[in-house]
Motif scaffolding. Structure first.
Motif, PDB file in Angstrom:
ATOM      1  N   PRO A 158       0.787  -1.497  -0.276  1.00  0.00           N
ATOM      2  CA  PRO A 158       0.518   0.254   0.471  1.00  0.00           C
ATOM      3  C   PRO A 158       0.939   1.137   0.147  1.00  0.00           C
ATOM      4  O   PRO A 158       0.708   2.295  -1.262  1.00  0.00           O
ATOM      5  CB  PRO A 158      -0.704   0.377   1.637  1.00  0.00           C
ATOM      6  N   VAL A 159       1.669   1.205   1.003  1.00  0.00           N
ATOM      7  CA  VAL A 159       2.989   2.434   0.362  1.00  0.00           C
ATOM      8  C   VAL A 159       3.447   2.600  -0.434  1.00  0.00           C
ATOM      9  O   VAL A 159       4.113   3.549  -0.925  1.00  0.00           O
ATOM     10  CB  VAL A 159       3.993   2.008   1.687  1.00  0.00           C
ATOM     11  N   LEU A 160       4.418   1.568  -0.906  1.00  0.00           N
ATOM     12  CA  LEU A 160       4.716   1.375  -2.044  1.00  0.00           C
ATOM     13  C   LEU A 160       3.747   2.359  -3.255  1.00  0.00           C
ATOM     14  O   LEU A 160       4.162   2.774  -3.842  1.00  0.00           O
ATOM     15  CB  LEU A 160       5.425   0.351  -3.023  1.00  0.00           C
ATOM     16  N   ASP A 161       2.229   2.020  -3.335  1.00  0.00           N
ATOM     17  CA  ASP A 161       1.688   2.475  -3.897  1.00  0.00           C
ATOM     18  C   ASP A 161       0.360   3.566  -3.809  1.00  0.00           C
ATOM     19  O   ASP A 161       0.699   3.923  -5.063  1.00  0.00           O
ATOM     20  CB  ASP A 161       0.268   0.847  -3.957  1.00  0.00           C
ATOM     21  N   SER A 162       0.998   4.397  -2.956  1.00  0.00           N
ATOM     22  CA  SER A 162       0.674   5.692  -3.019  1.00  0.00           C
ATOM     23  C   SER A 162       1.940   6.373  -3.181  1.00  0.00           C
ATOM     24  O   SER A 162       1.888   7.744  -3.466  1.00  0.00           O
ATOM     25  CB  SER A 162       0.563   5.303  -1.134  1.00  0.00           C
TER      26      SER A 162
END
Length: 202
Positions: A85-89
């Motif tokens: 999720p962090v990488l996607d954001s």
């Protein structure tokens, strides 16, 4: 920069402790996934003090290195999943996924070459073990072949040291101490070279 030299001196102090075998096991364990000092810096003086136990110490180090490599493998897998999720954001997930999928495809098509690289990387001192265990978990290298590669690569290192200490004694330890800094940085260069070679070849 004497990064490896200072850590080497600290590990030598542990080698003289009455609980040296426990410290060796701990160092071998954490070195496989995070700590930047190879277990050989404890193994060498311990083997010199008790040459008849050289292979006992080597096997302790090997066993806990294998256990540590499983931790690194799991960390690579679960940390990558948790950070999705962090990488996607940050708009980084798509290119990273593409790179991981490419590696998986190459692993499937050229798995013997990949296993050779893993075994060679495990044979190198200091840094490679961390990269190998984490990356293997991220890419999804099958666990059994992964452990076999770690066993072969790391086993050659510790058993070779045991043989050298039994044959040459203090001369082998002095050579390690004298060249520890070069060994450390050379290992990093070798790992990068192995990665580039495997990527370009496949």
């Amino acid at each position: 920069m004497r990064l490896f030299g200072k850590l080497y001196e600290r590990a030598l102090g542990w080698a003289r402790h009455r609980h040296a075998e426990r410290y060796l096991a701990l160092l071998s364990f954490v070195e496989a996934f995070i700590f930047p000092v190879m277990p050989e810096v404890m193994l060498a003086p311990m083997m010199l003090a008790r040459r008849e136990r050289a292979f006992r110490y080597a096997n302790i180090s090997l066993l806990f290195s294998l256990l540590g490599s499983l931790v690194g493998y799991a960390l690579g897998h679960y940390a990558f999943e948790a950070l999705r999720p962090v990488l996607d954001s940050l708009h980084l997930l798509a290119p990273i996924n593409t790179g991981v999928e490419n590696l998986r495809e190459k692993m499937s098509a050229h798995w013997l070459a990949l296993l050779l690289v893993l075994a060679l990387a495990a044979l190198q001192p200091v840094v490679p073990m961390k990269f190998v265990t984490w990356a293997s978990g991220i890419v999804g290298v099958p666990v059994i072949p992964f452990l076999v590669c770690m066993l072969v690569g790391r086993g050659k290192r510790v058993w070779l040291l045991a043989i050298l200490i039994r044959l040459f004694g203090e001369r082998a330890e002095r050579m390690l101490h004298k060249h520890i800094e070069w060994i450390g940085w050379l290992a990093i260069v070798v790992l990068i070279g192995l990665g580039v070679w495997w990527y370009m070849a496949h």
